[in-house]
Design a protein around this motif. Structure first.
Motif, PDB file in Angstrom:
ATOM      1  N   ARG A  27      10.275   3.723   4.130  1.00 34.62           N
ATOM      2  CA  ARG A  27      10.486   2.676   5.134  1.00 34.62           C
ATOM      3  C   ARG A  27       9.153   2.032   5.507  1.00 34.62           C
ATOM      4  O   ARG A  27       8.213   2.706   5.932  1.00 34.62           O
ATOM      5  N   LYS A  28       9.068   0.709   5.337  1.00 33.76           N
ATOM      6  CA  LYS A  28       7.823  -0.003   5.614  1.00 33.76           C
ATOM      7  C   LYS A  28       7.693  -0.240   7.112  1.00 33.76           C
ATOM      8  O   LYS A  28       8.017  -1.309   7.637  1.00 33.76           O
ATOM      9  N   SER A  29       7.219   0.792   7.787  1.00 35.76           N
ATOM     10  CA  SER A  29       7.079   0.758   9.235  1.00 35.76           C
ATOM     11  C   SER A  29       5.924   1.665   9.632  1.00 35.76           C
ATOM     12  O   SER A  29       5.674   2.698   8.987  1.00 35.76           O
ATOM     13  N   THR A  55       6.603   5.344  10.004  1.00 33.79           N
ATOM     14  CA  THR A  55       6.627   6.249   8.848  1.00 33.79           C
ATOM     15  C   THR A  55       5.346   7.077   8.774  1.00 33.79           C
ATOM     16  O   THR A  55       5.341   8.184   8.229  1.00 33.79           O
ATOM     17  N   SER A 112       5.827   4.950  -5.928  1.00 32.19           N
ATOM     18  CA  SER A 112       6.142   3.769  -5.114  1.00 32.19           C
ATOM     19  C   SER A 112       5.142   3.665  -3.974  1.00 32.19           C
ATOM     20  O   SER A 112       4.608   4.680  -3.502  1.00 32.19           O
ATOM     21  N   ARG A 113       4.904   2.458  -3.512  1.00 37.58           N
ATOM     22  CA  ARG A 113       3.750   2.213  -2.643  1.00 37.58           C
ATOM     23  C   ARG A 113       3.811   2.889  -1.272  1.00 37.58           C
ATOM     24  O   ARG A 113       2.866   3.590  -0.901  1.00 37.58           O
ATOM     25  N   MET A 114       4.861   2.688  -0.498  1.00 39.86           N
ATOM     26  CA  MET A 114       4.881   3.257   0.849  1.00 39.86           C
ATOM     27  C   MET A 114       4.864   4.782   0.813  1.00 39.86           C
ATOM     28  O   MET A 114       4.044   5.411   1.508  1.00 39.86           O
ATOM     29  N   TRP A 170       1.341   5.951  -0.004  1.00 44.53           N
ATOM     30  CA  TRP A 170       0.373   5.945   1.099  1.00 44.53           C
ATOM     31  C   TRP A 170       0.508   7.203   1.963  1.00 44.53           C
ATOM     32  O   TRP A 170      -0.500   7.843   2.302  1.00 44.53           O
ATOM     33  N   TYR A 172       2.961  -5.703  -8.775  1.00 43.13           N
ATOM     34  CA  TYR A 172       3.046  -5.888  -7.326  1.00 43.13           C
ATOM     35  C   TYR A 172       2.153  -7.041  -6.860  1.00 43.13           C
ATOM     36  O   TYR A 172       1.191  -7.406  -7.537  1.00 43.13           O
ATOM     37  N   TYR A 189      -2.542  -3.042   0.171  1.00 45.80           N
ATOM     38  CA  TYR A 189      -1.342  -2.193   0.225  1.00 45.80           C
ATOM     39  C   TYR A 189      -0.949  -1.712  -1.174  1.00 45.80           C
ATOM     40  O   TYR A 189      -0.633  -0.545  -1.380  1.00 45.80           O
ATOM     41  N   SER A 190      -0.983  -2.619  -2.143  1.00 45.67           N
ATOM     42  CA  SER A 190      -0.610  -2.259  -3.512  1.00 45.67           C
ATOM     43  C   SER A 190      -1.689  -1.432  -4.211  1.00 45.67           C
ATOM     44  O   SER A 190      -1.403  -0.713  -5.172  1.00 45.67           O
TER      45      SER A 190
END
Length: 373
Positions: A60-62, A65, A88-90, A93, A118, A123-124
Motif C-alpha cells: 500500500r502506497k501510504s 505502511t 516490487s517497489r513499495m 522499500w 518504472y 522511489y523506483s
C-alpha cells in the motif's frame, strides 16, 4: 537454503506467476521457500507447491505502511533467511529499510528484480539496491544503465523470463469439447480469420490501434474477427466503456468480441491466425508474445522493448514500426496469405530462467561474495 520472496499480493499476473515458479523450483530442489504478500487467489496454489506464505500488506502506497518496518526487522531476524528477494517497489522499500537496520552478520543476501520500466525517480531506484539486480530483458538492462548511473552494472544480471513448453506446447490443438464450447459461445468466429489482442483493458495495451487495424483489414476484404482477451480494470471502467463505444461507432460489433479474462488463453492462441502486441509504451519483456509464439501462432508486435527482442529472436516477420497501422495491416495480410508461423525454438524457456535464478542465489552465498553493500 532459505529464500524469502516479497511482492504486494498474489492475485495473478506475470510477476506473481514468476514468484510461484521460483518457489516451486526451490522446494523441488530441497530448499525452503517463503513468500510474503497481502494474499490473493494464488496463495492456495503456492501452499500446495510446498511453500510457506506470510500475509503482510506491504504494497500500500501510504506513509502508514512505514509502520511495519520495525516488525519486519524483528521477523527477518527470527527467520534467519539466506536470501531476501524483492520484486516490487513499495514492499522493497519496507524490506530494505528493515534489512539495513540489521547487524551485518544477520542480514540475508539481498536480490531485487526489475520487472518493469518504472517511472524514473528516487522511489523506483530502490529496485537497483540489491546485491544482485535481475534485469528481465536487455531492454531493462539498458534502462538501468541509462537511468540509474550510480548502479554498479557488475551486479546487474540479465535473466530473461521464460515459458514452460509443457504449458504452452508447440502445435497445440484444442480438444473437440473445448472447440464445441467455444463456438457455442462465439459462433461468429467460426470459419473466419481470428486476430487476438491479449491484455487487460488499460490504455497502454493498444486497443484503439487494434480496432483501427480491424477496420482496415475488413475494408481490404479480409474475413476477420477480432478477440480482445482481458478483464476490465476496476479503476478504468471509463476506458472500457470508451472501447465499447468505438467498436459500435466503427460498425464492428459483429467483428470484435470482448471475452473478458480467460483461463484458457493458450487455446485461444491456438485457434488464432495472428496474435498482436500493440502497446504504446515499450514492455519490459512481453510474456504474452512469448506464449503465443511458443504455441506456434504468428505474432505481430511493435518493434520496441522486450517485445521487439522476442520477435527479433523468434519471429522477425512479426516486427512492425510502432503506431504504423498500415504496415501492421499489410504484415497481417502477408502472414495470413502465406500461412507464416514461428519455428519451434528453445529460447526463453522457464527451465533456463529457474536454473539461472537458483544459481544466482547459490553464487551470492559463496564466501567470496559475502561483501555487504
Amino acid at each position: 537454503m532459505k529464500v524469502i520472496q516479497v511482492l504486494p499480493d498474489l492475485n495473478g499476473g506475470g510477476v506473481e506467476k514468476g514468484t510461484l515458479e521460483v518457489a516451486q523450483a526451490l522446494v523441488e530442489a530441497g530448499h525452503e521457500s517463503v513468500v510474503v504478500s497481502a494474499g490473493g487467489s494464488m496463495v492456495e496454489r503456492l501452499l500446495s507447491l510446498g511453500s510457506r506464505h506470510v500475509c503482510w500488506d506491504l504494497g500500500r502506497k501510504s506513509l502508514a505502511t512505514l509502520r511495519h518496518i520495525w516488525a519486519v526487522r524483528k521477523w527477518l531476524r527470527q527467520e534467519k533467511a539466506d536470501i531476501l528477494h524483492l520484486r516490487s517497489r513499495m514492499p522493497a522499500w519496507i524490506m530494505w529499510l528493515a534489512w539495513r537496520g540489521l547487524p551485518l552478520n544477520e542480514r540475508p543476501r539481498l536480490v531485487t528484480t526489475v520487472h518493469g520500466l518504472y517511472s524514473v525517480s528516487w522511489y523506483s531506484a530502490i529496485m537497483c539496491k540489491g546485491e544482485r539486480v535481475i534485469a528481465v530483458s536487455d531492454t531493462v538492462q539498458r534502462y538501468i544503465a541509462d537511468n540509474y548511473p550510480a548502479t554498479d552494472l557488475n551486479k546487474v544480471v540479465r535473466i530473461f523470463r521464460g515459458v514452460d513448453h509443457d504449458e504452452f506446447p508447440y502445435g497445440l490443438l484444442p480438444e473437440g469439447q473445448w472447440l464445441d464450447a467455444w463456438y457455442e459461445q462465439y459462433p461468429h468466429t467460426k470459419g473466419r480469420v481470428i486476430l487476438t489482442l491479449p491484455g487487460r483493458l488499460t490504455r497502454l495495451k493498444g486497443h484503439h490501434d487494434f480496432i483501427e487495424l480491424m477496420a482496415s483489414l475488413k475494408q481490404a476484404g479480409l474475413n476477420v474477427c477480432g478477440l480482445i482477451v482481458g478483464g476490465e480494470d476496476d479503476k478504468r471502467k471509463s476506458y472500457a466503456d470508451e472501447l465499447y463505444v468505438k467498436v459500435k461507432d466503427a460498425g464492428l460489433e459483429g467483428d470484435i468480441f470482448f471475452t473478458g479474462a480467460r483461463s484458457d488463453i493458450r487455446h485461444i492462441y491456438a485457434i488464432s491466425n495472428v496474435v498482436f502486441s500493440l502497446s504504446s509504451k515499450p514492455e519490459s519483456f512481453g510474456r504474452t508474445v512469448l506464449e503465443s509464439l511458443r504455441i506456434g501462432t504468428a505474432t505481430v508486435g511493435y518493434d520496441h522493448g522486450g517485445v521487439g527482442e522476442i520477435l527479433t529472436a523468434l519471429f522477425p516477420a512479426g516486427l512492425v514500426a510502432k503506431g504504423d497501422i498500415g504496415e501492421c495491416a499489410l504484415r497481417t495480410q502477408q502472414i495470413v496469405k502465406e500461412k507464416l508461423k514461428p519455428e519451434n525454438a528453445s529460447l526463453f524457456t522457464r527451465k533456463e530462467m529457474l536454473e539461472r535464478t537458483l544459481a544466482l542465489y547459490c553464487d551470492l552465498l559463496k564466501p567470496a561474495n559475502r561483501k555487504q553493500i
